[in-house]
Design a protein around this motif. Structure first.
Motif, PDB file in Angstrom:
ATOM      1  N   CYS A 101     -46.048 115.074  78.716  1.00  0.00           N
ATOM      2  CA  CYS A 101     -45.693 114.434  77.444  1.00  0.00           C
ATOM      3  C   CYS A 101     -46.414 113.116  77.222  1.00  0.00           C
ATOM      4  O   CYS A 101     -46.213 112.466  76.193  1.00  0.00           O
ATOM      5  N   ARG A 102     -47.230 112.683  78.166  1.00  0.00           N
ATOM      6  CA  ARG A 102     -48.032 111.458  78.098  1.00  0.00           C
ATOM      7  C   ARG A 102     -47.193 110.185  78.118  1.00  0.00           C
ATOM      8  O   ARG A 102     -47.681 109.110  77.795  1.00  0.00           O
ATOM      9  N   SER A 103     -45.940 110.286  78.520  1.00  0.00           N
ATOM     10  CA  SER A 103     -45.097 109.094  78.609  1.00  0.00           C
ATOM     11  C   SER A 103     -45.491 108.271  79.832  1.00  0.00           C
ATOM     12  O   SER A 103     -45.757 108.817  80.903  1.00  0.00           O
ATOM     13  N   LYS A 140     -54.998 103.984  79.265  1.00  0.00           N
ATOM     14  CA  LYS A 140     -53.714 104.679  79.176  1.00  0.00           C
ATOM     15  C   LYS A 140     -52.516 103.726  79.219  1.00  0.00           C
ATOM     16  O   LYS A 140     -51.446 104.056  78.698  1.00  0.00           O
ATOM     17  N   LEU A 141     -52.709 102.562  79.844  1.00  0.00           N
ATOM     18  CA  LEU A 141     -51.567 101.717  80.164  1.00  0.00           C
ATOM     19  C   LEU A 141     -51.523 100.380  79.438  1.00  0.00           C
ATOM     20  O   LEU A 141     -50.455  99.762  79.388  1.00  0.00           O
ATOM     21  N   HIS A 147     -48.093  99.841  71.414  1.00  0.00           N
ATOM     22  CA  HIS A 147     -47.247  99.003  70.564  1.00  0.00           C
ATOM     23  C   HIS A 147     -46.294  99.804  69.682  1.00  0.00           C
ATOM     24  O   HIS A 147     -45.277  99.292  69.237  1.00  0.00           O
ATOM     25  N   SER A 148     -46.630 101.070  69.428  1.00  0.00           N
ATOM     26  CA  SER A 148     -45.779 101.896  68.564  1.00  0.00           C
ATOM     27  C   SER A 148     -44.696 102.642  69.337  1.00  0.00           C
ATOM     28  O   SER A 148     -43.857 103.310  68.737  1.00  0.00           O
ATOM     29  N   LYS A 149     -44.707 102.536  70.669  1.00  0.00           N
ATOM     30  CA  LYS A 149     -43.734 103.246  71.482  1.00  0.00           C
ATOM     31  C   LYS A 149     -42.445 102.441  71.619  1.00  0.00           C
ATOM     32  O   LYS A 149     -42.345 101.305  71.156  1.00  0.00           O
ATOM     33  N   ALA A 157     -45.283 100.087  80.471  1.00  0.00           N
ATOM     34  CA  ALA A 157     -46.730  99.898  80.327  1.00  0.00           C
ATOM     35  C   ALA A 157     -47.151  98.514  80.814  1.00  0.00           C
ATOM     36  O   ALA A 157     -48.174  98.365  81.487  1.00  0.00           O
ATOM     37  N   ALA A 158     -46.357  97.498  80.471  1.00  0.00           N
ATOM     38  CA  ALA A 158     -46.691  96.137  80.896  1.00  0.00           C
ATOM     39  C   ALA A 158     -46.679  96.023  82.417  1.00  0.00           C
ATOM     40  O   ALA A 158     -47.570  95.414  83.018  1.00  0.00           O
ATOM     41  N   GLU A 159     -45.668  96.615  83.050  1.00  0.00           N
ATOM     42  CA  GLU A 159     -45.570  96.556  84.508  1.00  0.00           C
ATOM     43  C   GLU A 159     -46.707  97.330  85.178  1.00  0.00           C
ATOM     44  O   GLU A 159     -47.317  96.860  86.138  1.00  0.00           O
ATOM     45  N   GLN A 160     -46.977  98.527  84.671  1.00  0.00           N
ATOM     46  CA  GLN A 160     -48.040  99.344  85.251  1.00  0.00           C
ATOM     47  C   GLN A 160     -49.403  98.688  85.073  1.00  0.00           C
ATOM     48  O   GLN A 160     -50.231  98.682  85.986  1.00  0.00           O
TER      49      GLN A 160
END
Length: 271
Positions: A101-103, A140-141, A147-149, A157-160
């Protein structure tokens, strides 16, 4: 300044103060580096993301970490199940993004920096191959692209992204890579430890004195060349010690590399 061998009698040791030499810390980010920011609308043509892809040093890791400080530490865990969104199981490791799902997934504390780049845990690695993998992960990260998620996924994403930046910076430098390898073995290196060997201290004091007295680029380049040679030598010593699991010798090698790298940085600032 004459081209002399950088050595001196122990008397130099008595003229200097031990505490005047502060070891170089490979993990401290410069406070002058520009901070990455998050945006709530589509990114403009030139964003921090684009700068970061071409210049990893552009984004201060310390500032990026600070920007996600409010994120709950509960999101950092060992991944033992599938995707938090669709429950699909990982198709490959490391599981940073769901292939189904690309999450973006929460940070998995069991994934180390070598895992992120698909490398064996060795000191000798092909650094030139890291940049392409680094850029692929940031595509990807990076927070500019999510920003739309949901807020939850933006936090992931910020942590990764911060972890990938940290991994890239750590593995691309011999000294920080050596320190990290020992950390994975459960061995902490005290970067603030003062030199206790008179011979090494005397040499370092002599080198610093030579840098201070250098008046032109020729003198500085001569010192820089010697420091680079010493770094290569002790890097090889560390690699051999680590392979044979002689961790005391490995730590001793790191101490020398720390001081030689600091001198290298001082010379570079004067050139």
């Amino acid at each position: 300044m004459s081209k002399r061998k950088l050595s001196t009698p122990l008397s130099t040791f008595t003229r200097k103060c031990l505490t005047s030499i502060a070891p170089f810390s490979p993990f401290k980010s410069s406070p002058t580096l520009k901070r990455c920011t998050y945006i709530s609308s589509p990114p403009p043509p030139i964003t921090p993301y684009h700068r970061l892809l071409h210049d990893p040093s552009y984004c201060s890791l310390g500032n990026l970490r600070a920007s996600v400080k409010s994120v709950s530490s509960v999101s950092s865990r060992k991944i033992e199940s599938g995707c938090w969104n669709c429950h699909a199981m990982p198709e490959s490791a490391p599981f940073l993004v769901c292939q189904s799902c690309r999450s973006i997934q929460p940070v998995d504390i069991s994934v180390d920096y070598f895992d992120i780049f698909g490398l064996e845990k060795n000191y000798d690695i092909e650094v030139k191959n890291l940049e392409g993998k680094y850029k692929n992960w940031q595509k990807k990260l990076h927070p500019d692209l999510v920003h739309s998620k949901s807020e939850k996924e933006r936090d992931f994403a910020a942590e990764q992204s911060a972890k990938v930046i940290d991994a890239y910076r750590t593995l691309t430098r011999p000294l920080s890579r050596a320190i990290y390898l020992l950390k994975l073995e459960g061995i902490e290196v005290d970067e603030e430890q003062t030199v206790s060997e008179p011979e090494l201290l005397s040499e370092i004091l002599e080198i610093r004195e030579a840098v201070e007295e250098a008046t032109d680029s020729e003198d500085l380049n001569h010192i820089l060349s010697e420091m680079q040679e010493k770094l290569r030598h002790w890097s090889t010593v560390f690699a051999n010690a680590f392979k044979s699991r002689n961790f005391e010798e490995a730590k001793s090698s790191i101490q020398r590399m720390t001081y030689y790298e600091r001198v290298t940085d001082e010379v570079a600032k004067k050139l």
